[in-house]
Design an enzyme around this catalytic site. Structure first.
Site, PDB file in Angstrom:
ATOM      1  CG  HIS A   7       8.924  57.421  79.416  1.00  0.00           C
ATOM      2  ND1 HIS A   7      10.269  57.571  79.162  1.00  0.00           N
ATOM      3  CD2 HIS A   7       8.805  56.254  80.115  1.00  0.00           C
ATOM      4  CE1 HIS A   7      10.943  56.552  79.683  1.00  0.00           C
ATOM      5  NE2 HIS A   7      10.073  55.739  80.264  1.00  0.00           N
ATOM      6  NE  ARG A  11       5.840  45.884  83.772  1.00  0.00           N
ATOM      7  CZ  ARG A  11       6.084  46.540  84.903  1.00  0.00           C
ATOM      8  NH1 ARG A  11       5.067  46.926  85.663  1.00  0.00           N
ATOM      9  NH2 ARG A  11       7.310  46.811  85.277  1.00  0.00           N
ATOM     10  CD  GLU A  57       8.785  52.283  78.435  1.00  0.00           C
ATOM     11  OE1 GLU A  57       9.365  51.179  78.330  1.00  0.00           O
ATOM     12  OE2 GLU A  57       9.126  53.156  79.255  1.00  0.00           O
ATOM     13  CG  ASN A  61       6.779  41.928  79.710  1.00  0.00           C
ATOM     14  OD1 ASN A  61       7.985  42.100  79.553  1.00  0.00           O
ATOM     15  ND2 ASN A  61       6.070  42.660  80.559  1.00  0.00           N
ATOM     16  CG  HIS A  75      -5.481  59.847  86.677  1.00  0.00           C
ATOM     17  ND1 HIS A  75      -6.075  60.004  87.907  1.00  0.00           N
ATOM     18  CD2 HIS A  75      -5.006  61.081  86.328  1.00  0.00           C
ATOM     19  CE1 HIS A  75      -5.966  61.268  88.292  1.00  0.00           C
ATOM     20  NE2 HIS A  75      -5.327  61.945  87.347  1.00  0.00           N
ATOM     21  CD  GLU A 120      -8.104  64.348  85.818  1.00  0.00           C
ATOM     22  OE1 GLU A 120      -8.831  65.157  86.421  1.00  0.00           O
ATOM     23  OE2 GLU A 120      -6.927  64.082  86.161  1.00  0.00           O
TER      24      GLU A 120
END
Length: 253
Positions: A7, A11, A57, A61, A75, A120
């Site tokens: 993965h 964030r 992922e 937070n 990217h 992309e």
């Protein structure tokens, strides 16, 4: 398969907005979700993705922090059969027009997620639609970086593209299927250096579920950086870094 890319982590500032965007526009689904006291992790990808395909992922937070992008990460790329049809579909769905196929020579295009991560769109004749094709990072010494991924992770270069001002190199394990995600190393010839920011987190490679420590020992024998060893992560995962400082997580799968 040891070393295959599992993965890429980014964030996000609004988890539900991001999940809604990926599920609505890329037809992804939440593969798994992990709730913790101070953060939440959500892993997304196409419903019909290959078993060795990679997911995205999303890390949220709970302290309402904001993030800077820097430029050391570039990217992720997703696969489609026809870049024009795919881009038109996204425009019809209200996705912001960022870089259309015509501005990219008709070979690819770019959009941005709600948090500003670049995505992309590339044409491929394999893999599920919208599945992750590669993650692009920028490197300052391409010979050193290629050597690191070959020596430390056992990757091979399977495609390269040389241009007047930059070069692109694509690497992944030598026995990985076409549908597996690869790493794109971008090297610009102008000697620039890069800033990391914190909107991008890491890429993760898979270790055999029963042998995380053995995979980590191999990395240490090959003089990878001892950044966060398995013991410091409760033997669930570990982290090293490539020569430019991009974080590489090792996960049990």
């Amino acid at each position: 398969m040891d070393g295959i890319l599992d993965h890429t982590m980014v964030r996000v500032e609004d988890l539900e907005e991001s999940i809604d965007w990926y599920t609505e526009h890329l037809d992804w689904e939440v593969k798994r979700k992990s709730e913790h006291s101070s953060f939440t992790l959500s892993f997304l990808g196409p419903e019909d993705m290959h078993e060795d395909g990679a997911v995205l992922e999303l890390t949220y937070n709970h302290d309402d922090r904001t993030y800077d992008f820097g430029d050391a990460w570039g990217h992720i790329a997703v696969r489609v059969e026809d870049v024009y049809d795919a881009y038109e579909q996204l425009m019809d769905e209200g996705v912001e027009d960022y870089r259309d196929p015509d501005s990219c020579g008709g070979q690819y295009a770019f959009v941005k997620s709600p948090t500003g991560h670049e995505i992309e769109i590339v044409e491929r004749d394999y893999g599920a639609k919208w599945s992750i094709d590669h993650t692009m990072i920028r490197v300052e010494d391409v010979d050193q970086s290629i050597g690191w991924y070959v020596r430390k992770l056992g990757y091979e270069m399977f495609r390269r593209s040389e241009h007047d001002d930059f070069s692109l190199y694509f690497l992944k394990p030598d026995d990985a299927p076409e549908e597996a995600m690869s790493m794109e190393l971008t090297y610009n010839y102008d000697g620039r250096s890069y800033e990391f920011g914190d909107a991008w987190g890491h890429v993760a490679v898979r270790a055999d579920e029963s042998d995380l420590e053995g995979y980590w020992a191999m990395l240490m024998d090959r003089h990878a950086e001892d950044y966060r060893d398995p013991a410091s992560c409760d033997y669930n995962y570990a982290f090293t870094k490539d020569p430019d400082g991009h974080e590489i997580e090792v996960v049990r799968r």
